[in-house]
Design a protein around this motif. Sequence first.
Motif, PDB file in Angstrom:
ATOM      1  N   UNK A 280       0.830  -1.200   0.000  1.00 26.20           N
ATOM      2  CA  UNK A 280       0.000   0.000   0.000  1.00 26.20           C
ATOM      3  C   UNK A 280       0.858   1.241   0.000  1.00 26.20           C
ATOM      4  N   UNK A 281       1.895   1.205   0.880  1.00 24.15           N
ATOM      5  CA  UNK A 281       2.768   2.375   0.981  1.00 24.15           C
ATOM      6  C   UNK A 281       3.451   2.650  -0.358  1.00 24.15           C
ATOM      7  N   UNK A 282       3.803   1.549  -1.045  1.00 21.34           N
ATOM      8  CA  UNK A 282       4.426   1.722  -2.359  1.00 21.34           C
ATOM      9  C   UNK A 282       3.442   2.371  -3.334  1.00 21.34           C
ATOM     10  N   UNK A 283       2.160   2.001  -3.189  1.00 21.61           N
ATOM     11  CA  UNK A 283       1.127   2.623  -4.021  1.00 21.61           C
ATOM     12  C   UNK A 283       1.042   4.122  -3.769  1.00 21.61           C
ATOM     13  N   UNK A 284       1.154   4.479  -2.477  1.00 25.90           N
ATOM     14  CA  UNK A 284       1.120   5.897  -2.128  1.00 25.90           C
ATOM     15  C   UNK A 284       2.308   6.636  -2.759  1.00 25.90           C
ATOM     16  N   UNK A 285       3.420   5.894  -2.813  1.00 30.02           N
ATOM     17  CA  UNK A 285       4.635   6.469  -3.360  1.00 30.02           C
ATOM     18  C   UNK A 285       4.404   6.946  -4.798  1.00 30.02           C
ATOM     19  N   UNK A 286       3.731   6.097  -5.567  1.00 36.73           N
ATOM     20  CA  UNK A 286       3.421   6.471  -6.952  1.00 36.73           C
ATOM     21  C   UNK A 286       2.534   7.713  -6.997  1.00 36.73           C
TER      22      UNK A 286
END
Lengths: 674, 214
Positions: free
Chosen positions: A598-604
């Motif tokens: 999820x955090x990686x998704x936020x990163x995008x």
Amino acid sequence: MVQIITNLIGIFKPRVTRCAEEGRQSFKDLDTVAIVGSPNVGKSVIFNALTGRYVTVSNYPGTTVEVSRGRGRFDGKDYGIIDTPGAYSLFSITEEERVARSIFLEERPKVVVQVVDAKNLERMLPFTFQLIEAGLPLILNLNIMDEAEKLGLSIDVGKLQQQLGIPIVETIATKGKNIDELRRRIASYSPKNLKSNIVSYDKDIEKALEKIESHLTFEYRLSKRSIALLLLLGDQELIEVVSAEEKDNYRKIQKVVDKTRGKYSHPLNYVITVERQKVASEFCDRVISLGKIQKAGFREKLSQLTMNPWTGFPLFLLIIFGFYEFVGVFGAQTSVDFLEETVFGEYINPFVTRWVCSIIPWQVLQELFVYDYGIITLGVRYAVAIILPIVATFFIAFSIIEDTGYLPRLAMLIDRAFKKIGLNGRAVIPIVLGFGCDTMATMVTRTLETKRERIIASILLALAVPCSAQLGVILALLAGNAKALWIWIAVMSFIFIFIGYLASKVMPGEKPLFYMEVPPLRWPKLSNIFTKTYTRVEWYFKEIFPLFILASIFIWLGKITGLFEVIVRLLEHPVQWIGLPKESAVAFLFGFFRRDFGAAGLYDLKNTGILTGVPLVVSVVTLALFLPCIAQFSMNIKERGLKTALLMAGFIFPFAFLVGGLLNLILVGLGVSL
Amino acid sequence: MKLSDTAEEILETLWISQEEKGNIETSLKKIALDGNALLELTKIGYISVENDKIRLLDKGKEYAQSTVRRHRLAERLMVDILQLKADLVNKTACQFEHILQPGVEENVCVLLGHPKLCPHGKLIPRGKCCLESKWIVEASVKSLTALNPGQAGKVAYIHTGDDKKLQKLMVMGVLPGMGICLLHKLPSYVFQIGHTQVAVDKEMASDIYVRLEK
């Protein structure tokens, strides 16, 4: 329904238990050798040396939670080797001791090797006496001889051997010294009559033992004298076994026990232990001579500094800083950047994409492997380029700290604070490990003594301890915005303390007690650090890698069936309630698999400029409070039971959104700009 | 003022019955009947007798409590220092408590390091000396929590009330006669016993009593 969930989750079941069971099967027709001893005397090192297998070794008492089994071949014959959790006594009070003793009660080892720390022979000899009393085929292994020599102790092995009536082998297992001799002694072991009356007790106790022995009719795996002693001590587990076997006879035994108990003002356990210790001390006076003691060296001085509050806390901060530099900067930034942008971004991804597109003509199938959510471009890239460097650097740093023996010192420093949240100092190991991998840490919570502590620790791990993978992504997300990072740290710490405090107030059960051996500080061995890191990273990957692939497949399936759309649409509501743009719903969906996903998704989203300022912090906090990942959830089911695990999940997800919403209101209300 | 031995016994029984077991009054049958002692106690207003029930009055409570305290302190002395066996302890303690005058009792209490429980695990009523936590300089036995870092001695005894705690301390090698040295007091207690260093919390540390080396 429950069955289906359990089955589904069974897919992710940790491998460790399966291994142990498989081991027992393949042992059936082998002679076995059981390794026993107190915690932190080097049983696992001996096990590794005898089997050539690897189980985790550390300078921390109580690391072996499960029985490990392996094969060893000496003198042309195969043996099954069993490594047992640390036990101080045959009289079992801890889970580890029960497990260790069950080996004697349920299996019939051909040889029992008791490993002791030579410098602490006086303290460990009483356990040797118990094993001799029990009539077990015993070899005494005086290990860590180098430390004993440094203290100027020399042990007259010949004399001790003669007085105990058992073979003794001196080793320095970490250096491989004398292991061959140990192998030879095991192979050539021939059972002989042991001096089961090696300790003679007070006359009232001896009388009682004689009477109890005369009432015992069943053939136990342990000698009658040993069984009688354990009954006098009031060992619950054994009382059940004996009362079931002896039936009516048991009442007579109970009478003898009660009568004997009445004769002493102290518990019999105390009386018997004191007498055993007296004999042990006499033995040691006869066989140990004190030579020149080397002066308290640098290590001992440093050891005291780590425990003194004035120097201990600054040292702790220094260690955290070192940890951050190595894991947070070198691992999560330098290495990730290189692997992610250079290796994957410039070479692997374009190459694989071109290759997949050239052999698969259908775009739908192409998307399964490459593009935004493909198995290779998302799953593999994520696992290898982002998770691997972070997790590996974390475990390297953790293994070094673990092997120096620093963790018990940290436990000692932090015990008082941990008591406030219902835990005791011993919980540092699962909590610190949780910053590496919450799944592994949840498994390790079983070293905690009471059920209450195990549950509190599991909740805190699941809720408020971000694992290294997630920490890495979050550090990258909030990099360059110090204020946001501090808000995140403050909120997470507050939740950790608040929930811990609340849980300790609400949960019934005994108050935790803190006691722990503080081992000497030791130089970590490079090869051990390497193997340990390797086994942990390997464990981690076997545990999570399938999940990454699976997640990619699920997302792909969800996308082509439209289910993905529906869930994202649904998630858009709670996401908007806490003040986030609706695009972030996708990230939260990923967060149900793994919160770092999820955090990686936020990163995008951050990179495309959709997510900034207050909503960025709110989303990071909310996601950080999610359950760590599906693997951790299944570990929770395994360790705590389905009901507790579901209750935790049922609390955690709404709670995460609640905290996110409140934080949004507060930050917006205060007009904080980030 | 010193009461007769029998009167003290009566007060002790009444105090235990009322303060620890929560009875309001006690049946006469449970008391060793001695007309003189009962009369002595009613006269000074320590007890009241109605039909066959006796009641300990407020005025007598302090004296009664001090008798219980002396009895239990005597037991600790018998068990830990004189190492008497159980069947003898109670009888001897009964005689001993009457000899222990207030003041002398305080010395015994200090000597034993202000123990909290009697060997049977019952609370020893606190005396003035415990509240002031008075230590005579040469006090030979002290709780580990009363030591300063660097002080060493031998383990005199450990409290044996709680089985689990007892077992934990014993397996660490904390047993009577073993040399022990306190290394740190804060934030947790760390002591050296033999060649092992052990960290414990205050609850565990306060159960260890040390005979200091001069």
